[in-house]
Design a protein around this motif. Structure first.
Motif, short mmCIF file in Angstrom:
data_model
loop_
_atom_site.label_atom_id
_atom_site.label_comp_id
_atom_site.label_asym_id
_atom_site.label_seq_id
_atom_site.Cartn_x
_atom_site.Cartn_y
_atom_site.Cartn_z
N UNK A 299 0.87 -1.18 0.00
CA UNK A 299 0.00 0.00 0.00
C UNK A 299 0.90 1.23 0.00
N UNK A 300 0.62 2.15 -0.92
CA UNK A 300 1.41 3.37 -1.01
C UNK A 300 0.55 4.51 -0.50
N UNK A 301 1.03 5.21 0.48
CA UNK A 301 0.28 6.36 0.97
C UNK A 301 1.26 7.42 1.48
N UNK A 302 0.99 8.67 1.10
CA UNK A 302 1.85 9.77 1.52
C UNK A 302 3.31 9.52 1.14
N UNK A 303 3.52 8.87 -0.01
CA UNK A 303 4.89 8.62 -0.47
C UNK A 303 5.58 7.48 0.26
N UNK A 304 4.91 6.87 1.25
CA UNK A 304 5.53 5.74 1.96
C UNK A 304 4.92 4.42 1.51
N UNK A 305 5.74 3.38 1.53
CA UNK A 305 5.31 2.06 1.05
C UNK A 305 5.22 1.10 2.22
N UNK A 306 4.09 0.40 2.34
CA UNK A 306 3.91 -0.58 3.40
C UNK A 306 3.64 -1.94 2.75
N UNK A 307 4.39 -2.95 3.19
CA UNK A 307 4.24 -4.28 2.59
C UNK A 307 3.46 -5.20 3.52
N UNK A 308 2.50 -5.90 2.93
CA UNK A 308 1.62 -6.78 3.71
C UNK A 308 1.64 -8.21 3.17
N UNK A 309 1.62 -9.17 4.08
CA UNK A 309 1.38 -10.57 3.71
C UNK A 309 0.18 -11.12 4.46
N UNK A 310 0.10 -10.79 5.75
CA UNK A 310 -0.94 -11.37 6.60
C UNK A 310 -1.74 -10.31 7.35
N UNK A 311 -1.10 -9.22 7.71
CA UNK A 311 -1.78 -8.17 8.49
C UNK A 311 -2.78 -7.47 7.58
N UNK B 182 -4.74 -1.71 8.86
CA UNK B 182 -3.91 -1.38 10.02
C UNK B 182 -3.36 0.04 9.92
N UNK B 183 -3.31 0.60 8.72
CA UNK B 183 -2.78 1.95 8.57
C UNK B 183 -3.74 3.01 9.10
N UNK B 184 -4.98 2.60 9.43
CA UNK B 184 -5.94 3.53 10.04
C UNK B 184 -5.99 3.22 11.54
N UNK B 185 -5.47 4.11 12.37
CA UNK B 185 -5.28 3.78 13.78
C UNK B 185 -6.58 3.41 14.52
N UNK B 186 -7.75 3.87 14.02
CA UNK B 186 -8.98 3.58 14.75
C UNK B 186 -9.63 2.27 14.30
N UNK B 187 -9.00 1.56 13.38
CA UNK B 187 -9.60 0.34 12.84
C UNK B 187 -8.98 -0.90 13.49
N UNK C 28 7.47 -6.52 12.31
CA UNK C 28 8.67 -5.68 12.51
C UNK C 28 8.84 -4.68 11.37
N UNK C 29 8.60 -5.16 10.13
CA UNK C 29 8.74 -4.28 8.96
C UNK C 29 7.74 -3.14 8.99
N UNK C 30 6.50 -3.45 9.38
CA UNK C 30 5.46 -2.42 9.41
C UNK C 30 5.76 -1.40 10.50
N UNK C 31 6.22 -1.89 11.66
CA UNK C 31 6.54 -0.97 12.76
C UNK C 31 7.69 -0.05 12.32
N UNK C 32 8.69 -0.64 11.65
CA UNK C 32 9.83 0.16 11.19
C UNK C 32 9.38 1.21 10.17
N UNK C 33 8.32 0.87 9.39
CA UNK C 33 7.85 1.82 8.37
C UNK C 33 6.89 2.86 8.99
N UNK C 34 6.64 2.74 10.28
CA UNK C 34 5.84 3.77 10.96
C UNK C 34 4.41 3.38 11.26
N UNK C 35 4.03 2.10 11.08
CA UNK C 35 2.64 1.69 11.37
C UNK C 35 2.49 1.38 12.86
#
Ligand code: IMP
Length: 427
Positions: A43-55, A59-64, A84-91
């Motif tokens: 998922x690309x948002x605000x110029x940042x890339x988040x990679x997902x396999x299972x999550x 998850x990028x919406x804090x209230x969800x 770990x990757x998502x946390x490192x990317x700021x999620x």
């Protein structure tokens, strides 16, 4: 009780992640309902890339609240790496819940996946080698390990003492491979138990509470209808049920709660792995679509097979899933192609077929029947209102609606969240 099922209408990789991420903005809960870490998306948002396999992509919406549902099989090691990757990317993963009923991919599953594939020779399926098929097989055989077992080391040990000899017998005698030991798996899984503990719980009360409060829940499917174990191109399928019925079973939600079944369709077709693909294009057009659409597997990096939009497949998906709205993705990839072809059915041994045949050999050797539509020069990736699309692009969208029998509510013209046209906001 607005439950939205988000289902892939082709062979997976339709762009469900982007669509779920978009819908999750106004949803209290997203539940990933089936599949395993054979799936993947970015998922690309605000110029940042988040990679997902299972999550779940929500998850990028804090209230969800994001639930990995009971229908999923997960490899704990892959999940921990992803977290770990998502946390490192700021999620923020504070809202992640893993169902204790979900099954685990055990260390022997990917090994068996690879040996079984090799043993099939020319008839191999092209699996992702992630152990998904063997893990689902063990679930059905009732020798699977569930996430909830992680908190029960004595139970784990007892069960491993029963299951491992079965696995080792196959590995050693059939494939001449080294065996697994109970001690090594126990040590590995004790560590996983400690690290995953904060996320593991029974989502039942959470889901029922959300339903009772009439909150919005998105069921995030993985793969697509044509990879469904029952409805897809068997045996060239995955081992779960990516269709709408599978989404309900995999999330533990009854059909009366569903308000919308949203089918995600790519504006052309792709498939990874082997099996029939009537509209496949291998020449210059195939290369063009693959490069323009970045059609390489997120999980395996394999080049995807590509081809024209198959309306017979899509119509079948609309019908077997009860799809009542469609998100059409990657329309921009067709920029500059003229004419644009759409498959409207097949001919096999002189007989016309309006939907994909169950007989795999017939589907493999059938002749697609095409309709040619005018193309558009593009680029359309900056368009945000439907009326601003070139007339030929609108003509393509509207012809697909007619052919597949459901309305297109979202048109995606690029990977970013913003690159989405909502039809309701200006037909
Ligand atoms: P498995 O799910 O790894 O057993 O693979 C079975 C078939 O499903 C293979 O053809 C895979 O390429 C395909 N497959 C599995 N997951 C995905 C996915 O997320 N997208 C597209 N194809 C997939």
């Amino acid at each position: 009780m607005p439950v939205v099922i988000c289902v892939g209408g082709q062979w997976g990789d339709e762009g469900k992640g982007k669509v779920v991420d978009l819908l999750a903005e106004s949803a209290e809960m997203v539940i990933r309902s089936q599949g395993g870490n054979n799936a993947g998306h970015t998922v690309v948002t605000g110029g940042r890339e988040f990679r997902f396999n299972l999550v779940p992509a929500g998850i990028l919406h804090p209230a969800t609240t994001c639930v990995i549902g009971n229908g999923v099989v997960l490899d704990p090691k892959v999940l921990l790496d992803e977290i770990e990757g998502l946390v490192a990317a700021g999620a923020d993963l504070g809202n992640l819940v893993i169902s204790e009923r979900a099954h685990m991919i055990m260390p022997y599953h990917p090994v068996l996946d690879r040996y079984e594939e090799e043993a099939r020779g020319d008839d191999r399926l092209g699996t992702t080698y992630r152990g998904v098929g063997p893990a689902y097989s063990d679930k059905v055989r009732r020798i699977g390990f569930r996430v909830g077992d992680l908190g029960k080391p004595r139970f784990l040990e007892k069960k491993l003492n029963f299951v491992l000899p079965l696995k080792n017998a196959v590995l050693e005698r059939l494939y001449g491979a080294p065996p697994f030991t109970v001690d090594a798996i126990l040590a590995e899984f004790t560590d996983y138990a400690r690290r995953l503990r904060p996320y593991i719980r029974d989502p039942f009360p959470l889901v029922q509470g959300a339903l009772a409060r009439e909150e919005r829940i998105i069921l995030e499917g993985a793969q697509g209808t044509m990879l469904d174990l029952d409805l897809g191109t068997y045996p060239y399928v995955t081992s779960s049920y990516p269709s709408a019925g599978g989404a309900l079973a995999g999330a533990g939600i009854g059909p009366r709660h569903v308000t919308t079944t949203l089918g995600v369709l790519k504006a052309y077709t792709t498939r990874v792995g082997y099996g029939p693909f009537p509209t496949e294009q291998e020449g210059a057009l195939g290369t063009h679509l693959r490069e323009q659409g970045h059609e390489y597997g997120t999980t395996t990096g394999r080049p995807r097979r590509v081809g024209w939009f198959d309306a017979a497949v899509a119509r079948y998906g609309v019908q077997v899933n009860g799809i009542d709205a469609i998100a059409l993705t990657k329309l921009d990839v067709l920029d500059g192609i003229d004419p644009v072809r759409v498959c409207i059915g097949y001919r096999s041994k002189g007989v016309a077929h309006a939907h994909p045949m169950a007989n795999i050999s017939h589907l493999k050797h059938c002749e697609p029947v095409y309709e040619d539509l005018p193309g558009w020069p593009g680029p359309i990736s900056a368009v945000r209102r439907y009326p601003d699309l070139p007339p030929a692009a609108r003509g393509y969208v509207e012809r697909i609606e007619e052919l597949v029998g459901a309305g297109i509510t979202h048109v995606s013209v690029g990977p970013d969240r913003e690159q989405t046209i909502l039809r309701s906001a200006g037909r």
